[in-house]
Design a protein around this motif. Structure first.
Motif, mmCIF file in Angstrom:
data_model
loop_
_atom_site.group_PDB
_atom_site.id
_atom_site.type_symbol
_atom_site.label_atom_id
_atom_site.label_comp_id
_atom_site.label_asym_id
_atom_site.label_seq_id
_atom_site.Cartn_x
_atom_site.Cartn_y
_atom_site.Cartn_z
ATOM 1 N N GLY A 182 0.815 -1.206 0.000
ATOM 2 C CA GLY A 182 0.000 0.000 0.000
ATOM 3 C C GLY A 182 0.850 1.258 0.000
ATOM 4 O O GLY A 182 0.556 2.224 -0.724
ATOM 5 N N ALA A 183 1.908 1.249 0.818
ATOM 6 C CA ALA A 183 2.794 2.419 0.871
ATOM 7 C C ALA A 183 3.475 2.647 -0.475
ATOM 8 O O ALA A 183 3.626 3.792 -0.923
ATOM 9 N N ALA A 184 3.875 1.568 -1.150
ATOM 10 C CA ALA A 184 4.494 1.707 -2.470
ATOM 11 C C ALA A 184 3.522 2.360 -3.444
ATOM 12 O O ALA A 184 3.911 3.231 -4.236
ATOM 13 N N ALA A 185 2.250 1.960 -3.383
ATOM 14 C CA ALA A 185 1.246 2.557 -4.273
ATOM 15 C C ALA A 185 1.052 4.042 -3.962
ATOM 16 O O ALA A 185 0.953 4.869 -4.869
ATOM 17 N N GLY A 186 0.990 4.388 -2.684
ATOM 18 C CA GLY A 186 0.819 5.789 -2.312
ATOM 19 C C GLY A 186 1.987 6.646 -2.758
ATOM 20 O O GLY A 186 1.801 7.758 -3.294
ATOM 21 N N LEU A 187 3.195 6.136 -2.563
ATOM 22 C CA LEU A 187 4.378 6.877 -3.005
ATOM 23 C C LEU A 187 4.391 7.026 -4.526
ATOM 24 O O LEU A 187 4.755 8.090 -5.053
ATOM 25 N N ALA A 188 3.983 5.969 -5.230
ATOM 26 C CA ALA A 188 3.998 6.012 -6.693
ATOM 27 C C ALA A 188 2.997 7.031 -7.232
ATOM 28 O O ALA A 188 3.296 7.762 -8.184
ATOM 29 N N ALA A 231 1.041 6.962 3.188
ATOM 30 C CA ALA A 231 2.144 7.293 2.275
ATOM 31 C C ALA A 231 1.729 8.366 1.276
ATOM 32 O O ALA A 231 2.513 9.280 0.974
ATOM 33 N N LEU A 232 0.503 8.301 0.773
ATOM 34 C CA LEU A 232 0.044 9.285 -0.210
ATOM 35 C C LEU A 232 -0.018 10.680 0.397
ATOM 36 O O LEU A 232 0.479 11.655 -0.195
ATOM 37 N N VAL A 233 -0.609 10.799 1.582
ATOM 38 C CA VAL A 233 -0.735 12.112 2.222
ATOM 39 C C VAL A 233 0.635 12.695 2.539
ATOM 40 O O VAL A 233 0.924 13.866 2.239
ATOM 41 N N LEU A 234 1.512 11.875 3.123
ATOM 42 C CA LEU A 234 2.839 12.377 3.499
ATOM 43 C C LEU A 234 3.699 12.675 2.269
ATOM 44 O O LEU A 234 4.434 13.681 2.246
ATOM 45 N N ALA A 235 3.612 11.821 1.254
ATOM 46 C CA ALA A 235 4.441 12.028 0.066
ATOM 47 C C ALA A 235 4.009 13.272 -0.706
ATOM 48 O O ALA A 235 4.856 14.000 -1.238
ATOM 49 N N LEU A 236 2.712 13.529 -0.776
ATOM 50 C CA LEU A 236 2.252 14.748 -1.447
ATOM 51 C C LEU A 236 2.728 15.989 -0.692
ATOM 52 O O LEU A 236 3.144 16.986 -1.311
ATOM 53 N N ALA A 237 2.672 15.943 0.627
ATOM 54 C CA ALA A 237 3.147 17.082 1.413
ATOM 55 C C ALA A 237 4.644 17.287 1.217
ATOM 56 O O ALA A 237 5.125 18.421 1.066
ATOM 57 N N ALA A 238 5.386 16.169 1.193
ATOM 58 C CA ALA A 238 6.830 16.269 0.987
ATOM 59 C C ALA A 238 7.151 16.792 -0.411
ATOM 60 O O ALA A 238 8.073 17.604 -0.595
ATOM 61 N N ALA A 239 6.394 16.341 -1.414
ATOM 62 C CA ALA A 239 6.628 16.805 -2.784
ATOM 63 C C ALA A 239 6.366 18.301 -2.908
ATOM 64 O O ALA A 239 7.076 19.009 -3.630
ATOM 65 N N ALA A 240 5.336 18.793 -2.206
ATOM 66 C CA ALA A 240 5.039 20.228 -2.261
ATOM 67 C C ALA A 240 6.197 21.042 -1.706
ATOM 68 O O ALA A 240 6.438 22.178 -2.145
ATOM 69 N N ALA A 241 6.914 20.470 -0.752
ATOM 70 C CA ALA A 241 8.051 21.183 -0.175
ATOM 71 C C ALA A 241 9.325 21.015 -1.003
ATOM 72 O O ALA A 241 10.043 21.977 -1.260
ATOM 73 N N ALA A 242 9.575 19.777 -1.464
ATOM 74 C CA ALA A 242 10.853 19.483 -2.108
ATOM 75 C C ALA A 242 10.856 19.726 -3.608
ATOM 76 O O ALA A 242 11.910 20.013 -4.184
#
Length: 574
Positions: A182-188, A231-242
């Motif tokens: 699931g985490a892999a899918a969210g990150l992808a 993973a999706l929520v955290l990765a989107l937030a991280a992408a907005a920053a990075a």
């Protein structure tokens, strides 16, 4: 010893690496004349290479502007820095021992090959999860035109990476449920949206499949959904920053803009809320009701926050939509494309949909419906734009592999036809054979080949006015500024190019002065897609093609050489 899951995964990976390596070698040898000079297959690959060079040479990580494209100070691109990371790292590591040219050549060969191998391994994994031979599915995917064209040497643009990320999500949706999958899918999904919106509808179908498996699969579905949502929520937030770029404030959703991020971040709260609810072990009826409530809230809330996401190209000039975008091959609707293109692009996908229906009915396994839904989603996209067939071809591989395996058990009379309809490379050949040939099918003059680009590069730096595709190749292969290139945000430059070549000839000098043009180039086939409306003596394009340039243009190329190249004659005193 019995074969373990790890053994099967390693075998799939080995087959994927072998297939990707062999095909990459064959493709590289076939196109070595172009490849060795870094004349890459597509305009986007060329501009991507230039974007990587600019970053290595000191342009800021978040500055995605092409400063030699369009009017000064340049064009704010809709691209992402994420697809630049691996090829840039390869160039940075290899340049000291090999030199810049050899390092770039290695990067543009190795990066697509790695993506191809990962894509084949993911297809094999999805097939194996559904009880189909992984190596056989990988072999079918290795022949899955048009998707294979995204992984040829030189294809360093983001489309291949987006296909890989989609396959990661599809693999998680059909496989066993776990936090990790699931985490892999969210990150992808987060990574894919940080690259662009092209595959968003298919990502949405995959995400919906993960939620539906949560509704019906109990604890296994809960673990997958929990990993996915967090993973999706955290990765989107991280992408907005990075990964925030200099074009973050752009009002549309054509790239990873603030508008797209707001919509995606809000929508991601829906699976997160369902995952939190799932830890209370609700009944299936409650899970169904919660899903039916959360889905429309996520959709309409996202669109309310970012209404521009309903128009991916934004407010594209209607003239450019008619003259340029409507004639881009992969942006054409299926039924508006030439017959050869339609068969070549959609043939394998349509056979794959039929095979998916057969596999689902034969296996009585609802997980086949996930792949089938993705294939049907790709078909809908293809009806709008041919580029949807890339995903459709790859997603067809597991069902086609199942068809081949079943046919093999029935003998050669079934086995050979099954292979023929599953070999994606057959369809462009069939399309070319079945489509009526026209006068426009004659080989085009090579205006972007290595020799032509080398002649451009040898000229003193200046501003080049050339048709759209030639502009993109010249941007990466020469030191010149170019006015037009195939990017929808470059409305001012592209509009000026069309007015320059196709407008009244007496208006062209003023346009040249406005953009400080020094060189003008045109190829015999330029604007042919627009038909006879361009062949009028009053237009500059016709005058240049017929060897009658106006007095303010001096010919630099000898007659018969393509493209025809001219220099602006300065006025007295300039």
């Amino acid at each position: 010893m019995p074969e373990t899951v790890l053994d099967r995964q390693l075998r799939d990976l080995g087959v994927a690496l072998l297939l990707a390596g062999l095909l990459t070698l064959a493709w590289a040898v076939q196109d070595w004349t172009n490849l060795s000079t870094l004349r890459l297959p597509d305009t986007d690959d060329m501009v991507r290479l230039q974007q990587i060079r600019d970053w290595i040479d000191g342009q800021a990580f978040g500055d995605l502007a092409q400063h030699r494209l369009g009017a000064p100070p340049g064009l704010q691109m809709h691209w992402s820095r994420l697809p630049d990371l691996v090829p840039a790292a390869l160039i940075w590591l290899l340049a000291p021992p090999l030199g810049a040219h050899a390092a770039e050549l290695a990067a543009v060969i190795v990066w697509p090959a790695l993506l191809f191998a990962v894509a084949l391994a993911l297809v094999a994994g999805s097939a194996r999860a559904l009880g189909v031979s992984g190596p056989l599915a990988a072999l079918v995917a290795a022949l899955a035109y048009p998707a294979t064209s995204l992984f040829m040497p030189g294809r360093i643009d983001h489309h291949g990476l987006q296909m890989v990320l989609l396959l990661v999500v599809a693999r998680a949706a059909v496989g066993q449920g776990s936090l990790a999958s699931g985490a892999a899918a969210g990150l992808a999904i987060a990574a894919s949206l940080a690259i662009g919106i092209e595959t968003a509808p298919l990502l949405g179908i995959s995400g919906a499949a993960i939620v539906l498996r949560w509704v019906f699969d109990g604890r296994e579905g809960q673990m997958r959904l929990a990993g996915f949502a967090v993973a999706l929520v955290l990765a989107l937030a991280a992408a907005a920053a990075a990964l925030r770029t200099s074009g973050w404030a752009w009002p549309g959703c054509d790239g990873f803009t603030g508008a797209l991020w707001r919509a995606a971040q809000f929508a991601a709260l829906a699976p997160l809320s369902l995952a939190i609810l799932g830890f209370a072990s609700p009944s299936r009826r409650v899970r169904v009701a919660a899903t039916l409530f959360a889905a429309p809230v996520a959709l309409f809330g996202a669109l309310a926050l970012s209404p521009g996401c309903t128009r991916p190209y934004g407010e594209l000039d209607p003239l450019l939509a008619e003259l340029w975008l409507a004639n881009v091959a992969e942006a054409q609707p299926l039924f508006g494309a030439p017959l050869a293109h339609a068969i070549g692009y959609a043939g394998l996908m349509l056979v794959g949909i039929a095979a998916g229906l057969w596999a689902w009915r034969r296996a009585d396994d609802p997980r086949w419906l996930i792949l089938l839904a993705l294939q049907l989603g790709a078909l809908v996209l293809t009806l709008l734009q041919l580029r949807g067939a890339y995903a459709g071809a790859l997603l067809a591989a597991p069902a086609l592999a199942a068809l081949i395996a079943a046919a093999r058990a029935k003998g050669a009379r079934m086995f050979v036809p099954a292979w023929l309809v599953s070999a994606g490379l057959i369809y462009p050949i069939a399309g070319a054979a079945l489509a009526p040939r026209t006068a426009g099918d004659a080989p085009a003059a090579d205006c972007t080949g290595p020799a032509a680009l080398a002649r451009f590069a040898a000229l003193p730096p200046g501003t080049l006015m050339a048709p759209i595709d030639l502009g993109a190749f010249a941007l990466a292969a020469t030191p010149h500024r170019v006015i037009a290139a195939p990017y929808h945000r470059n409305s001012a430059g592209n509009d000026a190019m069309y007015r320059f070549f196709l407008g009244p000839q007496e208006n062209a000098p003023a346009i040249a002065r406005q953009f400080q043009v020094r060189y003008v180039a045109i190829c015999p086939g330029d604007f042919a897609e627009l038909g006879g409306q361009t062949a009028r003596p009053a237009r500059l394009s016709d005058a240049l093609r017929t060897g009658r340039p106006p007095a303010w243009l001096r010919r630099l190329s000898p007659p018969g050489q393509t493209p025809a190249l001219f220099a602006i004659v300065p006025k007295a005193g300039q």
